[in-house]
Design a protein around this motif. Structure first.
Motif, PDB file in Angstrom:
ATOM      1  N   ASP A 197       0.824  -1.210   0.000  1.00 18.32           N
ATOM      2  CA  ASP A 197       0.000   0.000   0.000  1.00 18.32           C
ATOM      3  C   ASP A 197       0.861   1.264   0.000  1.00 18.32           C
ATOM      4  O   ASP A 197       0.522   2.256  -0.649  1.00 18.32           O
ATOM      5  N   VAL A 198       1.960   1.216   0.748  1.00 19.16           N
ATOM      6  CA  VAL A 198       2.860   2.387   0.782  1.00 19.16           C
ATOM      7  C   VAL A 198       3.480   2.587  -0.596  1.00 19.16           C
ATOM      8  O   VAL A 198       3.534   3.707  -1.115  1.00 19.16           O
ATOM      9  N   ARG A 199       3.920   1.478  -1.211  1.00 17.83           N
ATOM     10  CA  ARG A 199       4.498   1.575  -2.563  1.00 17.83           C
ATOM     11  C   ARG A 199       3.491   2.207  -3.522  1.00 17.83           C
ATOM     12  O   ARG A 199       3.822   3.066  -4.320  1.00 17.83           O
ATOM     13  N   ASP A 200       2.231   1.756  -3.409  1.00 17.55           N
ATOM     14  CA  ASP A 200       1.201   2.264  -4.320  1.00 17.55           C
ATOM     15  C   ASP A 200       0.885   3.737  -4.060  1.00 17.55           C
ATOM     16  O   ASP A 200       0.591   4.493  -4.978  1.00 17.55           O
ATOM     17  N   ALA A 201       0.927   4.126  -2.784  1.00 14.88           N
ATOM     18  CA  ALA A 201       0.528   5.496  -2.436  1.00 14.88           C
ATOM     19  C   ALA A 201       1.672   6.488  -2.566  1.00 14.88           C
ATOM     20  O   ALA A 201       1.440   7.695  -2.696  1.00 14.88           O
ATOM     21  N   CYS A 202       2.886   5.978  -2.554  1.00  7.29           N
ATOM     22  CA  CYS A 202       4.067   6.846  -2.502  1.00  7.29           C
ATOM     23  C   CYS A 202       4.256   7.617  -3.815  1.00  7.29           C
ATOM     24  O   CYS A 202       4.411   7.009  -4.870  1.00  7.29           O
ATOM     25  N   PRO A 203       4.242   8.957  -3.782  1.00 10.19           N
ATOM     26  CA  PRO A 203       4.485   9.718  -5.003  1.00 10.19           C
ATOM     27  C   PRO A 203       5.946   9.583  -5.426  1.00 10.19           C
ATOM     28  O   PRO A 203       6.844   9.598  -4.579  1.00 10.19           O
ATOM     29  N   GLU A 204       6.144   9.423  -6.737  1.00 11.34           N
ATOM     30  CA  GLU A 204       7.509   9.213  -7.206  1.00 11.34           C
ATOM     31  C   GLU A 204       8.253  10.547  -7.224  1.00 11.34           C
ATOM     32  O   GLU A 204       7.751  11.540  -7.728  1.00 11.34           O
TER      33      GLU A 204
END
Lengths: 156, 260, 116
Positions: A123-130
């Motif tokens: 979930d963090v990977r998905d939510a994390c802005p690049e």
């Protein structure tokens, strides 16, 4: 009253889900250098500071041991005591590697915490802005950055 | 009394078809000579198999002998011969009352009174059972599981917040475990919901657990209630499921009646 | 998976409708050994089974029916069946909703005897 504080708002939802589902009593999300991104359950800044520093140290030392053994970096460490268990685990995100330290009680289990840690990291990977890769944290910057993040985390 | 018995016996010897056996059986009953009364009633029944009063006498003798289930069957057979038989309705009223099934007892006693409203014994019996039923209704809500085997020790209906609604759970040591079980049921249900969701098992339907000292069945008779049925190890899981099914129907009826 | 556990778990998964079987450390919710069809999340089955059985046992102890021996969670799309071995492990099967529960239960009990 919420017991969670985060420097970046996008991390709040995944962290909240993690502590609820895994039954974590304390949780800390940080960089491998000990820079705190979010915390749940800590009431004093000094405890966050100590936990972040110790967690970062453990990640660094186990990483070195892995290198000596020619193993890939250890991803999950799980210690279970009589009253509490500790999970310390790293994962990669678009903003670089992050480390999660979670403390849980006898109402949870290593299996549950690991299971929901997997969901949390996804979930963090998905939510994390690049963004651009994080800069190298210099020793001189460490204390200032830590103090800044602690101020944000406790709204002082 | 002994003279009565002697004269009735003599009359019966003279005329085996005489219906005096009904009075003789009744007198022997009153004297506590249950075996002798039983012989007289059975002899009379052999000669008068369709005589409702003979079956009624026999049923009352069976009650004296504590053979209650058999007595119930005999009285039920009386009602097939004569659906308005006062003695049978009175007897069945007594049996259901003694088992705590007040509703059925009242039904039979009302029919008994209807058959002969001048019989003061039956009128008084009906009034006494009505008083008991009224006092229970005033003291506590109508038991959702009245008439269920184990209603006072092994059936529990709780709301979604872990509060007991009806029934009771008693442990083998005789402790009332109702509140503790009610509180724990919410936790286990939340965990089942999560387990079913995460393992893609769909909606949970029931849970059966077998323990070292008994078995239990958990279902949700409505969206906001849980029904827990506990029995000893001698009740296998399949029968427990049937019991839970019936208790679920009773719980739904009861819940519907509670809602304004 | 060791040969010893493989044979034990294979006897369970041979029952028609069983999607997976495993041996789990009850207190930790971690897998000792598993035999799973594709798509079954072993770590989730282990962690959640450990947890749900702990909750179930707390109800059982409160109601005076003793320690957990067998658990059957029936759901619309599947069932979870668990036998406690009596030595800190659980033998678990996850199966289709129409599975022959009696047969799986027997295999789980056999497995539990062999594991303890």
């Amino acid at each position: 009253m919420t017991r969670m504080y985060a420097v970046d708002p996008w991390v709040e939802k995944p962290l909240e889900a993690f502590v609820v589902e895994a039954g974590a009593r304390l949780a800390l999300l940080m960089t491998p250098a000990g820079q705190v991104i979010a915390q749940y359950g800590f009431t004093r800044a000094v405890d966050v500071m100590a936990a972040a520093a110790l967690g970062a140290a453990i990640v660094a030392s186990t990483g070195e041991i892995a290198k000596l053994l020619d193993e890939p970096t250890f991803s999950v460490l799980n210690h279970q005591g009589k009253r509490h268990g500790i999970l310390l685990a790293g994962f990669d995100t678009p903003r670089g590697r992050m480390v999660c330290l979670a403390v849980y009680g006898p109402d949870s289990t290593p299996g549950l915490v690991q299971l929901f840690f997997e969901e949390f990291s996804r979930d963090v990977r998905d939510a994390c802005p690049e963004t651009e890769a994080p800069k190298q944290v210099l020793a001189a910057d460490f204390e200032r950055e830590l103090n800044e993040s602690l101020s944000a985390l406790f709204r002082t | 009394m002994a003279d009565d018995v002697r004269s009735m016996t003599a009359e019966l010897v003279r005329d085996p078809t005489s219906l005096v056996f009904l009075r003789l059986g009744e007198v022997l009953r009153a004297e506590g000579q249950v075996d002798a009364a039983r012989k007289v009633a059975l002899t009379g029944l052999e000669r008068n198999p369709n005589l409702a009063d003979a079956h009624d006498l026999y049923a009352r003798i069976l009650v004296d002998a504590s053979e209650l289930d058999y007595a119930q069957r005999v009285w039920e057979s009386v009602l097939q011969i004569d659906p308005r038989h006062q003695g049978a309705h009175k007897g069945l009223g007594f049996l259901h009352y003694s088992r705590g099934d007040l509703d059925t007892a009242l039904d039979h006693l009302e029919l008994a009174v209807a058959a002969d409203p001048t019989n003061q014994n039956v009128v008084q019996a009906l009034q006494a059972v009505r008083d008991v039923a009224d006092s229970l209704t005033a003291e506590e809500p109508v038991d959702a599981f009245a008439g269920f085997e184990g209603q006072d020790r092994g059936i529990l209906l709780v709301d979604s917040q872990g509060r007991a609604l009806a029934g009771r759970v008693m442990t083998g040591e005789g402790h009332d475990g109702t509140d503790a079980v009610a509180a724990h049921l919410v936790g286990v249900t939340q965990e089942m919901v999560r387990t079913a969701r995460m393992l893609k098992l769909g909606d949970w339907q029931w849970l059966v657990v077998e323990g070292t000292d008994g078995n239990a069945h958990l279902t949700a008779p409505s969206g906001d209630s849980l029904l827990f049925v506990v029995r000893g190890r001698d009740v296998p899981a399949g029968r427990l499921a049937l019991l839970a099914d019936h208790a679920g129907d009773a719980a739904r009826t009861w819940l519907a009646a509670q809602r304004p | 998976m060791s040969d010893r556990f493989k044979g034990i778990l294979d006897a369970i998964t041979r029952v028609r409708g069983v999607r997976g079987a495993m041996i789990v450390v009850w207190q930790d919710g971690l897998i000792v050994s598993d035999s799973l069809m594709e798509g079954v999340r072993g770590n989730a089955v282990a962690a959640l089974t450990s947890s749900v059985t702990k909750y179930a046992e707390s109800v059982m102890l409160a109601s005076g029916i003793g320690r957990l021996q067998f658990l059957h969670l029936q759901a619309s799309n599947g069932v979870l069946l668990v036998v406690a071995t009596g030595s800190e492990t659980l033998v678990v099967a996850i199966a289709e909703p129409s599975v022959n529960v009696g047969l799986v239960r027997l295999e789980l009990i056999r497995a539990a005897e062999a594991v303890k």
